[in-house]
Motif scaffolding. Structure first.
Motif, mmCIF file in Angstrom:
data_model
loop_
_atom_site.group_PDB
_atom_site.id
_atom_site.type_symbol
_atom_site.label_atom_id
_atom_site.label_comp_id
_atom_site.label_asym_id
_atom_site.label_seq_id
_atom_site.Cartn_x
_atom_site.Cartn_y
_atom_site.Cartn_z
ATOM 1 N N LEU A 114 0.826 -1.213 0.000
ATOM 2 C CA LEU A 114 0.000 0.000 0.000
ATOM 3 C C LEU A 114 0.861 1.264 0.000
ATOM 4 O O LEU A 114 0.504 2.262 -0.616
ATOM 5 C CB LEU A 114 -0.939 -0.013 1.207
ATOM 6 C CG LEU A 114 -2.085 -1.035 1.108
ATOM 7 C CD1 LEU A 114 -2.816 -1.161 2.441
ATOM 8 C CD2 LEU A 114 -3.058 -0.660 -0.007
ATOM 9 N N ARG A 115 1.988 1.221 0.673
ATOM 10 C CA ARG A 115 2.858 2.408 0.711
ATOM 11 C C ARG A 115 3.507 2.678 -0.650
ATOM 12 O O ARG A 115 3.923 3.790 -0.927
ATOM 13 C CB ARG A 115 3.969 2.214 1.748
ATOM 14 C CG ARG A 115 3.467 2.276 3.174
ATOM 15 C CD ARG A 115 4.614 2.140 4.158
ATOM 16 N NE ARG A 115 4.104 1.800 5.470
ATOM 17 C CZ ARG A 115 4.875 1.590 6.537
ATOM 18 N NH1 ARG A 115 6.199 1.701 6.428
ATOM 19 N NH2 ARG A 115 4.339 1.283 7.699
ATOM 20 N N ASN A 116 3.634 1.631 -1.448
ATOM 21 C CA ASN A 116 4.379 1.781 -2.705
ATOM 22 C C ASN A 116 3.525 1.818 -3.978
ATOM 23 O O ASN A 116 4.009 2.214 -5.027
ATOM 24 C CB ASN A 116 5.415 0.657 -2.826
ATOM 25 C CG ASN A 116 6.670 0.927 -2.007
ATOM 26 O OD1 ASN A 116 7.540 1.688 -2.425
ATOM 27 N ND2 ASN A 116 6.739 0.356 -0.800
ATOM 28 N N TYR A 117 2.271 1.363 -3.871
ATOM 29 C CA TYR A 117 1.423 1.304 -5.072
ATOM 30 C C TYR A 117 1.237 2.681 -5.713
ATOM 31 O O TYR A 117 1.104 3.688 -5.012
ATOM 32 C CB TYR A 117 0.013 0.810 -4.716
ATOM 33 C CG TYR A 117 -0.152 -0.687 -4.545
ATOM 34 C CD1 TYR A 117 0.558 -1.603 -5.310
ATOM 35 C CD2 TYR A 117 -1.092 -1.181 -3.623
ATOM 36 C CE1 TYR A 117 0.362 -2.969 -5.146
ATOM 37 C CE2 TYR A 117 -1.290 -2.543 -3.457
ATOM 38 C CZ TYR A 117 -0.558 -3.435 -4.219
ATOM 39 O OH TYR A 117 -0.761 -4.786 -4.063
ATOM 40 N N ILE A 118 1.132 2.676 -7.028
ATOM 41 C CA ILE A 118 0.612 3.849 -7.740
ATOM 42 C C ILE A 118 -0.824 4.015 -7.262
ATOM 43 O O ILE A 118 -1.567 3.032 -7.143
ATOM 44 C CB ILE A 118 0.654 3.608 -9.270
ATOM 45 C CG1 ILE A 118 2.111 3.501 -9.724
ATOM 46 C CG2 ILE A 118 -0.078 4.711 -10.010
ATOM 47 C CD1 ILE A 118 2.270 2.859 -11.106
ATOM 48 N N ARG A 119 -1.213 5.257 -6.949
ATOM 49 C CA ARG A 119 -2.543 5.457 -6.350
ATOM 50 C C ARG A 119 -3.632 5.558 -7.406
ATOM 51 O O ARG A 119 -3.374 6.025 -8.527
ATOM 52 C CB ARG A 119 -2.515 6.726 -5.508
ATOM 53 C CG ARG A 119 -1.642 6.530 -4.291
ATOM 54 C CD ARG A 119 -1.350 7.814 -3.569
ATOM 55 N NE ARG A 119 -0.307 7.564 -2.582
ATOM 56 C CZ ARG A 119 0.546 8.479 -2.151
ATOM 57 N NH1 ARG A 119 0.481 9.720 -2.596
ATOM 58 N NH2 ARG A 119 1.460 8.170 -1.262
ATOM 59 N N PRO A 120 -4.833 5.148 -7.039
ATOM 60 C CA PRO A 120 -5.941 5.137 -8.013
ATOM 61 C C PRO A 120 -6.175 6.489 -8.682
ATOM 62 O O PRO A 120 -6.536 6.541 -9.858
ATOM 63 C CB PRO A 120 -7.153 4.724 -7.179
ATOM 64 C CG PRO A 120 -6.581 4.004 -5.996
ATOM 65 C CD PRO A 120 -5.233 4.594 -5.738
ATOM 66 N N ASP A 121 -5.928 7.593 -7.954
ATOM 67 C CA ASP A 121 -6.206 8.904 -8.549
ATOM 68 C C ASP A 121 -5.053 9.396 -9.438
ATOM 69 O O ASP A 121 -5.111 10.506 -9.965
ATOM 70 C CB ASP A 121 -6.530 9.939 -7.459
ATOM 71 C CG ASP A 121 -5.379 10.121 -6.472
ATOM 72 O OD1 ASP A 121 -4.307 9.503 -6.682
ATOM 73 O OD2 ASP A 121 -5.547 10.879 -5.495
ATOM 74 N N GLU A 122 -4.020 8.584 -9.573
ATOM 75 C CA GLU A 122 -2.883 9.003 -10.406
ATOM 76 C C GLU A 122 -2.978 8.521 -11.859
ATOM 77 O O GLU A 122 -2.125 8.839 -12.672
ATOM 78 C CB GLU A 122 -1.569 8.505 -9.786
ATOM 79 C CG GLU A 122 -1.228 9.222 -8.488
ATOM 80 C CD GLU A 122 0.037 8.680 -7.833
ATOM 81 O OE1 GLU A 122 0.915 9.486 -7.501
ATOM 82 O OE2 GLU A 122 0.138 7.446 -7.648
ATOM 83 N N PHE A 123 -4.019 7.724 -12.171
ATOM 84 C CA PHE A 123 -4.164 7.229 -13.549
ATOM 85 C C PHE A 123 -4.860 8.267 -14.422
ATOM 86 O O PHE A 123 -5.719 8.978 -13.921
ATOM 87 C CB PHE A 123 -4.973 5.921 -13.564
ATOM 88 C CG PHE A 123 -4.243 4.772 -12.922
ATOM 89 C CD1 PHE A 123 -3.277 4.076 -13.617
ATOM 90 C CD2 PHE A 123 -4.534 4.401 -11.611
ATOM 91 C CE1 PHE A 123 -2.612 3.010 -13.019
ATOM 92 C CE2 PHE A 123 -3.875 3.349 -11.013
ATOM 93 C CZ PHE A 123 -2.909 2.653 -11.703
ATOM 94 N N PRO A 124 -4.576 8.355 -15.718
ATOM 95 C CA PRO A 124 -3.495 7.667 -16.417
ATOM 96 C C PRO A 124 -2.133 8.112 -15.860
ATOM 97 O O PRO A 124 -1.911 9.303 -15.668
ATOM 98 C CB PRO A 124 -3.649 8.101 -17.872
ATOM 99 C CG PRO A 124 -4.999 8.716 -17.970
ATOM 100 C CD PRO A 124 -5.334 9.235 -16.620
ATOM 101 N N TYR A 125 -1.269 7.110 -15.629
ATOM 102 C CA TYR A 125 -0.010 7.349 -14.938
ATOM 103 C C TYR A 125 1.146 7.164 -15.914
ATOM 104 O O TYR A 125 1.273 6.112 -16.546
ATOM 105 C CB TYR A 125 0.121 6.352 -13.786
ATOM 106 C CG TYR A 125 1.416 6.457 -13.002
ATOM 107 C CD1 TYR A 125 1.558 7.388 -11.989
ATOM 108 C CD2 TYR A 125 2.492 5.611 -13.294
ATOM 109 C CE1 TYR A 125 2.744 7.483 -11.261
ATOM 110 C CE2 TYR A 125 3.676 5.692 -12.576
ATOM 111 C CZ TYR A 125 3.795 6.634 -11.561
ATOM 112 O OH TYR A 125 4.963 6.733 -10.856
ATOM 113 N N THR A 126 1.981 8.187 -16.022
ATOM 114 C CA THR A 126 3.140 8.087 -16.920
ATOM 115 C C THR A 126 4.333 7.569 -16.132
ATOM 116 O O THR A 126 4.732 8.164 -15.128
ATOM 117 C CB THR A 126 3.443 9.448 -17.559
ATOM 118 O OG1 THR A 126 2.280 9.894 -18.254
ATOM 119 C CG2 THR A 126 4.600 9.338 -18.552
ATOM 120 N N THR A 127 4.889 6.474 -16.589
ATOM 121 C CA THR A 127 6.009 5.842 -15.877
ATOM 122 C C THR A 127 7.308 6.604 -16.186
ATOM 123 O O THR A 127 7.345 7.431 -17.107
ATOM 124 C CB THR A 127 6.173 4.372 -16.314
ATOM 125 O OG1 THR A 127 6.597 4.356 -17.674
ATOM 126 C CG2 THR A 127 4.875 3.599 -16.167
#
Lengths: 161, 824
Positions: B404-417
């Motif tokens: 949970l501390r490391n996941y990309i958060r749901p509100d960050e999508f679309p997420y650019t890596t």
């Protein structure tokens, strides 16, 4: 031609029809079915009797037809996947596999159907452990077996759950 | 039958799309009426058998085929040299390999892996060919085998001498501020070595080819199991010296593929040459299982060295620095594409922005690799998962909390890596919550306390993964700037036949994924008729003009590319039908509605009895066309649509760009107990949660997920392509390889969420590969079970004896293979 290759005459009943053939003694039952009789529903998936894609019923028992010489089946009664459907009506195991999506590519399916048919002939309402054991000799690479478990239960008259 | 409004332009779910319809494919397959290549018998057909090398690395000093050639039924014998004289070497995708790696259909001069074809025999029957194969005499002078990928780079023994080393490809990847991140880190975790093993998803049907070189037409017909014909023709055409339009590629039912059947073109070439030599007789080659295990394709093996992970004081990963060596076996073939394809999922499901890897690929005396299910991404995802999992354990952070501390958060999508890939959508915390509920996490946590008190080894592991789908071929430019590839496309045709039948031709090459069923669902939605009224042609046929340079079934994409093409073609047909119906019914197009009536599929004037059925509409164009006005001349009712995925070419210098269109995600939790007597791992509970966006047919989605999960569990605890130091494959039969069976497969607790993709017309994401979630998950559960013993899970493969060795090593006080540097 060496004595080992001398052709021999055998008589079989396949899917209810009597057949007489002349074959090499080394002919495997699966080759006889696929090559001599065009019953290509029975498949070959390995060469060490592991996968069970070639499973047929010989005198009511499920056997891997890659590990039976055709001459060993002389006088026997064989049922292949093509013999399951009766009068245009699918057998309960065929219907259950189709309904439960118990297959994907369908290559292993004839073997599973025959093993399931044999299992249900022996045990009308198998437990989960009996189901696993009953299809232990068959390999499926697509379904992860989940829907095959459901299909066998459904064919046995359960809800497939 | 239906009076619903037209469904044109439907996105997401509808009357047919989104429904768990029974597959139409089942009907023929449960009857034993599937049409697999080995079931075909063509007139005049003959049989080819290969004689293969028993050595991994050896010089061929003498070949004597005279006895074989004189054997009953034998029609022709081809040695590697004879084949080489008639073909050009296959193209190499990698840069700088021009002439340095010579890949021919059969061995010439020396053999480079056990099972490499050396001689081909063609005979009237398969038994005649097999008998003759026994009579071939080949003398070999063994050379030093190169088996270990890590040692290959510095080995003096070279597979391809002109290459100058065994390194096939090498480059650096760096994103963000890696050194700064390590400077500022609260913790640096050092992991000297991790290793992802070699395995194969081994379809139950092996490779099969029937090649017919029609000398009158000068065309070559391939009826084969090849699952990526567009790729195969680009290799076969220059090798055989023919134009691509001379190659007719066809398949019907394929007995599983999983990517392994992409690289069957060398054998296809040999069959074609044999057919030509025999005046055009069809030549059939059926691979045995042992041949398949030895010499078709394996998945990539990868070693991760000198890894450092930087973390902040909360256990959030800030950077990873590492060195990766990928082992592609004896010939690159589809490689070095795997050297970039991992970068589709560079940060896995996590937020870190700083990453550096020194990536190389080596050749070894093992079976060439092929794009096995989860190709190249699963190795990398496993690496990141191991890093995260090991760091969590070492820092004492609970495993769920660490994620949970490391996941990309749901509100960050679309997420650019960090490398420019755009993750379309997802919700990893929600998946974790669902998986925990399904597996009964709290209860197992309590059980674990009890088990530990009793001295039992019980672990609970989480694996989070991605199935990146619809690949941008532009990434090939990053491994070879001159590669003439980019983008992704699929074509389809939907037509109204002469008597008004709706017929669909797909540009995909299905191997059990239910494409016929799903295609019918999509067209049914557009035309508002039941799917049973739509014919879908099974299999693939290049003469149907539904192919592009990307045609095939691979890279988790049918739900996006295949269906977009089919949907586009159906929309075009609908528009033509609407124009025709407006003319025939003397109505405005806006007044028309589509549906099925007493006379079959039809177009009606809304609110009236006026209608025209498809037979009459087809008749207007095909049979009775003098009635049509000139304004309708363009109508053909034969509608082809080409879908092109919205990609640009990546920046080759910066190794930056969007490499994939969609990202399905999987989150699994396993509870595993390691028996303290036998060291066998036993799965006690297994939950699998999937998110592939909008599901077009939930029944098929579930099936794909089950299958991918079985492959992953099998790979983690049962299946390995193992070689002896001499290069003998130790698992070359099913009895040795032991594919997972019903006895070993746990019952899965499945769940799903749907995060629709904003990048596909229907919100769907490709999801056929599954991202090898079970490999990550089983390793995490074993780590959790064995952490107290001092064992570090450093490998992806774990049988009882492997675990026994690991525990013994830990008990002997050997280096654990991890070191934590705590700053400040």
């Amino acid at each position: 031609m060496s004595a080992a290759n001398k052709r021999v005459r055998i008589r079989l009943t396949i899917n209810g029809a009597s057949r007489e053939l002349e074959i090499e003694p080394r002919r495997l039952l699966v080759e006889l079915l696929r090559e001599d009789l065009d019953l290509t529903g029975t498949h070959i998936g390995c060469d060490t009797t592991y996968c069970g894609a070639c499973t047929v019923l010989l005198n009511g028992r499920n056997v891997k037809s890659c590990t039976v010489f055709a001459v060993q089946a002389d006088g026997g009664e064989i049922t292949t996947v093509e013999g399951l459907e009766k009068d245009g009506k699918l057998d309960a195991v065929q219907e259950a596999f189709a309904e439960c999506h118990g297959l994907q590519c369908g290559y292993c399916t004839p073997g599973f159907l025959m093993s399931t048919r044999a299992l249900l002939s022996r045990v009308a309402h198998p437990t989960d452990a009996q189901i696993r054991k009953g299809i232990a000799g068959n390999t499926c690479r697509c379904t992860g077996y989940q829907n095959i478990f459901k299909a066998v239960r459904a064919a046995a008259g359960g809800a497939g759950k | 039958m239906s009076t619903q409004p037209p469904s044109s332009g439907t996105t997401g779910k509808g009357r047919w799309v989104g429904q768990p319809l029974r597959r139409r494919e089942e009907s023929r397959l449960v009857r034993g009426h599937g049409l697999f290549v080995d079931d075909y018998k063509l007139a005049g057909m003959v049989h080819l058998q290969f004689v293969r090398s028993p050595y991994a690395h050896a010089r061929i000093t003498h070949v004597d085929t005279s006895a074989a050639a004189a054997s009953p039924g034998v029609l022709c014998v081809l040695t590697g040299e004879q084949v080489a004289a008639r073909v050009n070497p296959f193209i190499e995708i990698g840069p700088g390999c021009d002439g340095k790696i010579v890949d021919l259909p059969m061995a010439v001069g020396k053999v480079r892996y056990q099972g490499e074809p050396v001689v081909a025999i063609v005979a009237e029957t398969a038994a005649d060919a097999a008998d003759a194969a026994d009579l071939v005499e080949v003398d070999y002078e063994p050379l030093e085998p190169v088996i270990d990928g890590e040692a290959a780079a510095t080995s003096k023994s070279l597979l391809h001498e002109p290459l100058g080393s065994n390194v096939n490809w090498h480059s650096q990847f760096e994103y963000g501020e890696v050194d700064a991140a390590f400077r500022d880190a609260a913790y640096v975790v050092h992991i000297p070595r991790l290793h992802f093993h070699r395995f194969s998803s081994t379809p139950l049907e092996t490779n099969v080819v029937i090649a017919t070189w029609n000398l009158k037409e000068d065309t070559i017909h391939f009826l084969s199991t090849n699952s990526f014909p567009a790729f195969a023709v680009q290799f076969l055409s220059p090798a055989l010296g023919v134009r691509i339009d001379q190659l007719h590629m066809e398949s019907w039912d394929i007995g599983g593929g999983f990517g392994i059947k992409i690289t069957s073109y060398p054998q296809m070439a040999v069959c074609a040459l044999a057919s030509k030599q025999l005046g055009g007789r069809p030549v059939k080659w059926v691979e045995t299982r042992t041949e398949h295990m030895l010499a078709s394709a394996h998945g990539n093996e990868r070693t991760f060295l000198d890894t450092r992970v930087a973390l902040d004081k909360n256990g959030v990963i800030t950077a990873i620095d590492s060195r990766h060596i990928d082992d592609c076996g004896a010939y690159p073939r589809y490689e070095p594409l795997g050297c970039i394809i991992w970068a589709q999922v560079l940060p896995a499901c996590y937020r870190f922005r700083n990453f550096r890897v020194d990536f190389s690929q080596v050749v070894t005396n093992k079976c060439p690799v092929g794009p096995n299910r989860g190709y190249s991404r699963m190795q990398h995802l496993w690496f990141i998962e191991r890093c995260l999992d090991i760091c969590g354990h070492e820092l004492g952070i609970p495993t769920d909390e660490m994620r949970l501390r490391n996941y990309i958060r749901p509100d960050e999508f679309p997420y650019t890596t960090p490398n420019g890939c755009v993750y379309d959508s997802g919700n990893y915390p929600k998946m974790l919550e669902l998986a925990k509920r399904l597996v009964n996490w709290d209860e197992w946590k309590k059980n674990q306390q009890i088990a530990r008190a009793e001295g039992r080894w019980l672990g609970i592991g989480i694996g989070t993964t991605l199935d990146s789908g619809t690949n941008n071929f532009g990434q090939a430019r990053i491994v070879n700037a001159h590669a003439p590839y980019s983008g992704q496309s699929k074509a389809a045709i939907v037509k109204l036949d002469i008597y008004g039948e709706v017929v669909v031709f797909m540009g995909s090459v299905p191997q059990g994924q239910g494409h016929e069923t799903v295609a019918a669902q999509v067209v049914a939605e557009v035309l508002n008729i039941p799917p049973e009224m739509i014919a879908v042609k099974p299999g693939f046929d290049s003469l149907q003009n539904v192919y592009t340079g990307h045609t095939g079934t691979y890279a988790s994409q049918f739900a996006v590319t295949g269906l977009s093409a089919i949907h586009g073609a159906a929309e075009k047909l609908r528009a033509e039908l609407e124009r025709l119906a407006a003319f025939a019914l003397k109505a405005e197009r806006a007044q028309l509605e589509f549906g099925a009536g007493k006379m079959g599929p039809e177009v009606r004037v809304r609110g009236t009895e006026k209608s025209i059925n498809y037979w009459a509409l087809a008749n207007l164009v095909n049979v009775n066309n003098a009635e049509l006005p000139q304004s309708m001349e363009d109508i053909t009712l034969n509608c082809r649509y080409l879908y092109k995925a919205p990609f640009t070419v990546p920046d080759v210098e910066k190794k930056y760009g969007n490499l994939t269109l969609t990202y399905a995600s999987q989150l699994h939790i396993a509870v595993i107990e390691v028996d303290r007597e036998t060291f066998q791992p036993k799965i006690l509970a297994y939950a699998a949660v999937d998110d592939c966006g909008t599901q077009i047919n939930p029944r098929i989605v579930a099936g794909q997920m089950h299958g991918a999960t079985a492959h992953g569990i099998g790979a983690a605890i049962m299946e390995t392509c193992e070689y002896s130091p001499e290069g003998n494959m130790l698992t070359a039969t099913f009895s040795d390889y032991t594919p997972i069976t019903a006895v070993n497969m746990p019952e899965l607790l499945c769940g799903d969420i749907e995060s629709p993709s904003p990048f596909s017309y229907n919100g769907a994401k490709g999801m056929g590969e599954g991202g090898a979630a079970p490999v990550h998950t089983v390793c995490a559960a074993l780590q959790d079970a064995l952490f107290s013993t001092g064992v570090l899970i450093r490998d992806s493969f774990h049988t009882g004896d492997r675990i026994f060795e690991a525990v013994r090593r830990a008990e002997s006080g050997a280096d654990r293979g991890v070191r934590v540097e705590r700053r400040g």
